[in-house]
Design a protein around this motif. Structure first.
Motif, PDB file in Angstrom:
ATOM      1  N   ARG A  39     -39.551 -43.724  91.506  1.00  0.00           N
ATOM      2  CA  ARG A  39     -40.146 -43.812  92.854  1.00  0.00           C
ATOM      3  C   ARG A  39     -41.250 -42.759  92.996  1.00  0.00           C
ATOM      4  O   ARG A  39     -42.294 -43.010  93.593  1.00  0.00           O
ATOM      5  CB  ARG A  39     -39.032 -43.572  93.892  1.00  0.00           C
ATOM      6  N   LEU A  40     -41.027 -41.579  92.400  1.00  0.00           N
ATOM      7  CA  LEU A  40     -41.992 -40.484  92.563  1.00  0.00           C
ATOM      8  C   LEU A  40     -43.115 -40.503  91.522  1.00  0.00           C
ATOM      9  O   LEU A  40     -44.236 -40.126  91.819  1.00  0.00           O
ATOM     10  CB  LEU A  40     -41.260 -39.136  92.490  1.00  0.00           C
ATOM     11  N   HIS A  41     -42.784 -40.923  90.309  1.00  0.00           N
ATOM     12  CA  HIS A  41     -43.782 -40.809  89.226  1.00  0.00           C
ATOM     13  C   HIS A  41     -44.068 -42.112  88.494  1.00  0.00           C
ATOM     14  O   HIS A  41     -44.859 -42.107  87.554  1.00  0.00           O
ATOM     15  CB  HIS A  41     -43.294 -39.781  88.186  1.00  0.00           C
ATOM     16  N   GLY A  42     -43.407 -43.192  88.854  1.00  0.00           N
ATOM     17  CA  GLY A  42     -43.568 -44.452  88.119  1.00  0.00           C
ATOM     18  C   GLY A  42     -42.526 -44.570  87.029  1.00  0.00           C
ATOM     19  O   GLY A  42     -42.074 -43.534  86.497  1.00  0.00           O
ATOM     20  N   ALA A  43     -42.165 -45.807  86.692  1.00  0.00           N
ATOM     21  CA  ALA A  43     -41.058 -46.040  85.759  1.00  0.00           C
ATOM     22  C   ALA A  43     -41.344 -45.484  84.369  1.00  0.00           C
ATOM     23  O   ALA A  43     -40.466 -44.876  83.744  1.00  0.00           O
ATOM     24  CB  ALA A  43     -40.756 -47.528  85.681  1.00  0.00           C
ATOM     25  N   GLU A  44     -42.566 -45.677  83.896  1.00  0.00           N
ATOM     26  CA  GLU A  44     -42.885 -45.255  82.534  1.00  0.00           C
ATOM     27  C   GLU A  44     -42.754 -43.735  82.382  1.00  0.00           C
ATOM     28  O   GLU A  44     -42.157 -43.243  81.423  1.00  0.00           O
ATOM     29  CB  GLU A  44     -44.323 -45.688  82.209  1.00  0.00           C
ATOM     30  N   GLU A  45     -43.304 -43.018  83.371  1.00  0.00           N
ATOM     31  CA  GLU A  45     -43.237 -41.553  83.346  1.00  0.00           C
ATOM     32  C   GLU A  45     -41.784 -41.083  83.502  1.00  0.00           C
ATOM     33  O   GLU A  45     -41.359 -40.111  82.853  1.00  0.00           O
ATOM     34  CB  GLU A  45     -44.121 -40.998  84.473  1.00  0.00           C
TER      35      GLU A  45
END
Lengths: 205, 113
Positions: A39-45
């Motif tokens: 939610r905060l950084h994106g799924a990949e990150e």
């Protein structure tokens, strides 16, 4: 939930060497962590930062290995203590032997009785050495394995001896069989724990 | 960072992870993600380890009685929240003293080199 996170959780679920409620808890915690990070950084990150499932698998396998190893050592000690504790009760309950002297005991009982004693002493000696090694900071399954081998043989032979003794000596109580049976159970428990510790050790890498 | 130095740094971090987790949780209960964020913030980004490594460590600390945890419900989501136990606080204080002595000794050796 992204495909990446779903795949990660599915792989973790397959490989996590923990069972029951604890397993559900770990999976729920990891899922919550990944969803928050995604939610905060994106799924990949989020997945990059979390690291591969192996990180968790190895970490939990190592913790479980230590527990299994410690339990195997404790059960081995119980296996060692059982005949010592049971001996006075067994001696009191045995009816007088029908042979006039110990030297005239039937051969099939005599050699087994001697062998059980020798195997017990071997197991005791091995456990003593293993205990000293552990006290000196050495880790591993070898001390338990070395003590368990003669104690396992002693348990099997002890049960055969008890069955034959009962057939040979009239009035031998049936509960006498419970002592070597319990020992055999303890041996099986220790061997299973040892096998589990070995498997977890391999998973921990 | 040189490969060997990087390796020593990573191993050293792993060796002290449990102490660091106790220190982060001393300020109050937190869930896994908040703990790793707290660790990253307090170390000014230096302790940027794979986040998954903290869970086996948290579970070990809980098994040792140094942490306790419970499920908590927030914004419709269930989260496992950890807190330091009294035993954990005592262990942290003990470890902190040992670490201070150790780092002081290492510094003395390094500065005299």
């Amino acid at each position: 939930m992204s495909d990446g996170v779903r795949d990660f959780l599915a792989r973790l679920e397959r490989e996590l060497p923990v069972r029951g409620e604890r397993r559900r808890r770990i999976l729920a915690e990891v899922e919550d962590h990944l969803l928050e990070a995604a939610r905060l950084h994106g799924a990949e990150e989020a997945l990059r930062r979390f690291g591969p499932p192996d990180t968790l698998v190895r970490g939990f396998a190592e913790a479980r290995r230590r527990v299994a190893e410690r339990l195997a050592a404790l059960v081995t000690l119980a296996l060692l203590a059982a005949p010592v504790l049971a001996y006075p009760a067994v001696e009191r309950s045995l009816p007088p032997a029908p042979w006039p002297s110990a030297a005239e005991m039937p051969g099939q009982l005599a050699w087994k009785q001697d062998a059980v004693l020798v195997l017990f002493l071997l197991g005791f000696g091995a456990a003593l050495i293993g205990g000293l090694l552990l006290a000196r900071g050495r880790r591993g399954l070898a001390p338990v394995l070395v003590a368990l081998a003669p104690l396992g043989a002693m348990s099997v032979l002890g049960l055969i001896l008890a069955v034959q003794w009962r057939a040979e000596v009239t009035g031998t109580p049936a509960w006498l069989l419970a002592v070597p049976s319990a020992q055999l159970g303890l041996f099986a428990g220790a061997a299973l724990l040892l096998g589990r510790a070995f498997r977890l050790g391999r998973a921990a890498g | 960072m040189h490969r060997i130095v990087k390796y020593m740094y990573r191993e050293s971090l792993k060796g002290h992870l449990e102490l660091l987790l106790l220190a982060v949780l001393r300020d109050g209960p937190a869930h896994g993600y908040a703990i790793i964020e707290g660790l990253r913030e307090r170390s000014e980004g230096a302790f940027d380890l794979a986040e998954g490594t903290i869970y086996p460590a948290l579970h070990r600390l809980e098994a040792a009685g140094l942490l306790a945890s419970r499920w908590s419900e927030a914004s419709g989501r269930r989260r496992r929240v950890y807190r330091v136990t009294r035993r954990g606080t005592a262990a942290l204080s003990r470890e902190q003293t040992q670490w201070s002595d150790f780092s002081r000794a290492v510094n003395l050796v390094l500065e005299s080199a």
